[in-house]
Design an enzyme around this catalytic site. Structure first.
Site, PDB file in Angstrom:
ATOM      1  N   LYS A 160       0.847  -1.201   0.000  1.00 28.88           N
ATOM      2  CA  LYS A 160       0.000   0.000   0.000  1.00 28.88           C
ATOM      3  C   LYS A 160       0.881   1.249   0.000  1.00 28.88           C
ATOM      4  CE  LYS A 160      -3.791   2.208   2.593  1.00 28.88           C
ATOM      5  NZ  LYS A 160      -4.620   2.173   3.819  1.00 28.88           N
ATOM      6  N   SER A 206      -9.350   2.477   2.903  1.00 28.44           N
ATOM      7  CA  SER A 206      -8.384   3.189   2.106  1.00 28.44           C
ATOM      8  C   SER A 206      -7.383   2.276   1.404  1.00 28.44           C
ATOM      9  CB  SER A 206      -7.621   4.164   3.007  1.00 28.44           C
ATOM     10  OG  SER A 206      -6.862   3.453   3.982  1.00 28.44           O
ATOM     11  N   SER A 222      -9.995   0.282   7.145  1.00 29.98           N
ATOM     12  CA  SER A 222      -9.372   0.277   5.821  1.00 29.98           C
ATOM     13  C   SER A 222      -8.760  -1.043   5.375  1.00 29.98           C
ATOM     14  CB  SER A 222      -8.290   1.363   5.754  1.00 29.98           C
ATOM     15  OG  SER A 222      -8.874   2.640   5.756  1.00 29.98           O
TER      16      SER A 222
END
Lengths: 419, 419
Positions: A69, A138, A162
């Site tokens: 990420k 996210s 997330s």
């Protein structure tokens, strides 16, 4: 999807080479990522070069490619935190977890798309299960990359919801380990008491395998599952926010678990635990105001409207309110520990429903925030779908620090739902 | 030394201008820093420019210049973490605490020297009280800059004993607030469960004033002191490591406190608390191995021998040993909380003795590690000296989260020693 644990065994046995696996991932990425948009940056050549190192297959991760990420620092790949402010940014050092990946013989094949600083502004990634729908956030790119079979594993982060939410929306396993099991050093901080690194994979055993390989902990459960677990179903005080599809998925999970021999009981969460849900935003606001102070003070005009407005509000939280929220959280953690004397796992919603259509929102963390604050291990378990065929997840909450038990509980439910 | 709180009042009243104060600091730095070496980088021009902003004197820090330890990120000044590896490094963003300084109207006049990554390798700074002696570490430059009157305030960090020890050696007040009172976002991590930001100033009221200005908390004690505090003297299981000068300073503090009306009692620390001293290095090792993994894996040859050897050993700590150390620490924290039902403050050594001669070592954190791990507020209180006139500190340990009470206790002792 690519099955991390099975692929690792194939790599170890020599039936598959890390180079061939990188090539397979690269092909899928080339075919699917143009329409999905899971990657913020790719380094196929770097992964190929790392895959050629002799002896790699004997390492814990055996040469498996991973997506990282893009709120996590990588020295060899741009790290933009989902913000134009950091266009082309190259951190001076790898984040600690990236070093864990490399020490364990994992290959960083690319940076997966994050929303801006892991907050709420959607980032353009599409859901591989239905391209007209959000993948959640996210950790949008991490969930989507695994769901589309582009990588067997991906690293994400959860401050509100997330990891679990995008896993649920994309129909993959998401695993938020006990707080601080994976180190956050070199991750862009939003809230230091909440930010938690997590993993995405196809199945429960895949994320357990990866966590074991990264940390050296006893988390590789293989084919094992929990035996006749005592399950507390908690719809929580926010049950009205759950859509019929989520209630139906929870009902299906209850039925499957009961058939498989679990002892299932619906309970109301004690008030002391429920109270902590409202403490979460207070803590996140207070800490976010400090963690993103540089960006807010100096480049407010280059933040999304939603983040700029949020940080403006966040600045109003007082130290007293923050301290009180931390005390509320502490009491709730103690009470939750007591609850696990009677139950092996909690079962609840992963999200209010299936992935919302469109890209205006990444969905709600309403069923995740409390557990992030509690620091407990959580998993999104796959196996349910709504009437339109979109995945709907259910969430396992384990006891703080008892991640192996949480994984075994989740594997029990995963198997029960598959039968 | 420059008295931060008094200067702030002068600035607020208009009797002194921020520009004049910067000029005064710049003069002292020019005169003294060539022989002391407290600064890794200076930005006099930047401080002058910031000092000219209208209305600055009405801000909480009123335009006071500060030195920032060079393990803390600053976007406008190089941040080298005391390592050649980061020569010329310019972070993309200010650390959260640097934004707190600027939001509060403080001026960053320079980066103070740190040992390499805040570990044990001496960095060349000399002790302003005796130039042939170490100032202590790892916040060497911060303590020296305040001691030499170059700045009224400086930020430092403590993972073992890196605030209290250099404060003691340099004869200044060092304040390690309750864990996480000051945010560590943007500080180079060594150990996320231990790294603690702290403050250096001339007197207890100066560091309390600064902490209040930075955090908005009720820590500006002014002239107040604790009334007849109940003091537990703890020489600890490591009392044999304390030199006669430190025992003499503790005895002097006991006598002064008793004369001033305190109720003083020598006690042995409960075993459960003493046990945590050995847990500290386990936690620091395990986390240091991950936090500095990039530097260790990729640039081992550019680390000092002492750090490279340390990180090599640190890699051997197992997750099980780490988890056990964390449990030991948790039990000790609970037991220590109980102790504060009977006492308002603990009084102990700040360091084994006065600053050692020479520059081979920055001294021992033997009397600091336990309290870092406990997360309690600690202060080095000045006012004692050895037979050669070198400062010897004594340490106040307060209750977790009760920083105002700890400051008032320290102020009580400071006044008692001055009378």
């Amino acid at each position: 999807m690519l099955l991390a644990r099975d692929l690792a065994l194939e790599l170890l046995s020599g039936r598959l080479s890390p180079i061939d696996l990188v090539a397979r991932c690269a092909e899928t990425i080339a075919a699917r990522d143009p329409e999905i948009g899971a990657f913020a940056a790719l380094d196929i050549a770097g992964a190929e070069a790392a895959a050629a190192v002799p002896g790699l297959a004997a390492a814990p991760l055996a040469g498996l490619p991973l997506a990282i990420k893009d709120v996590i620092d990588t020295r060899d790949l741009p790290t933009q935190y989902g913000s134009d402010l950091y266009a082309g940014h190259r951190p001076a050092a790898d984040a600690a977890v990236v070093r864990q990946v490399k020490r364990a013989g994992g290959l960083v094949i690319g940076k997966s798309v994050t929303t801006e600083f892991a907050f709420m502004q959607p980032a353009g990634t599409r859901n591989p299960r239905r391209l007209t729908h959000t993948p959640g956030g996210s950790s949008s790119g991490s969930a989507a990359a695994v769901a589309a079979g582009m990588v067997p594993l991906a690293l994400g982060t959860q401050t509100g919801g997330s990891v679990i939410r995008p896993a649920a929306f994309c129909g993959v396993t998401g695993y938020k380990p006990t707080f601080r099991t994976l180190p956050t050093v070199g991750m862009k901080t939003f809230s230091w008491h909440l930010d938690t690194l997590g993993l995405f994979g196809a199945r429960v055993c895949d994320v357990g395998f990866a966590a074991a390989a990264l940390t050296g902990r006893d988390l590789d459960i293989g084919d094992a599952v929990a035996q006749a677990p005592r399950i507390a179903v908690v719809r929580t005080a926010r049950a009205h926010l759950a859509e019929p599809a989520s209630h139906a998925a929870l009902d299906a999970a209850i039925a499957a678990a009961t058939r498989a021999g679990a002892v299932v009981r619906e309970i109301a969460l004690p008030d002391e635990i429920e109270a902590a849900d409202a403490a979460h935003p207070v803590i996140q606001d207070f800490e976010g105001n400090l963690a993103l102070a540089d960006e807010f003070d100096l480049h407010r005009d280059r933040l999304s409207a939603v983040l700029a407005a949020y940080l403006t509000r966040a600045a109003a939280v007082t130290p007293d309110a923050y301290d009180e929220a931390r005390r509320t959280a502490k009491r709730a953690r103690q009470r939750l520990g007591d609850l696990f004397a009677d139950y092996d796992m909690l079962l609840t919603f992963s999200a209010p429903g299936a992935a919302p259509a469109g890209f205006e929102t990444t969905g709600s963390p309403a069923f995740n925030r409390l557990w992030t604050l509690m620091g407990t291990p959580c998993l999104n378990v796959t196996g349910c779908a709504d009437a339109q065929g979109l995945p709907v997840g259910v969430q396992i909450v384990g006891r703080f620090g008892r991640d192996r038990a949480a994984l075994l509980s989740a594997a029990f439910l995963e198997r029960a739902l598959a039968n």
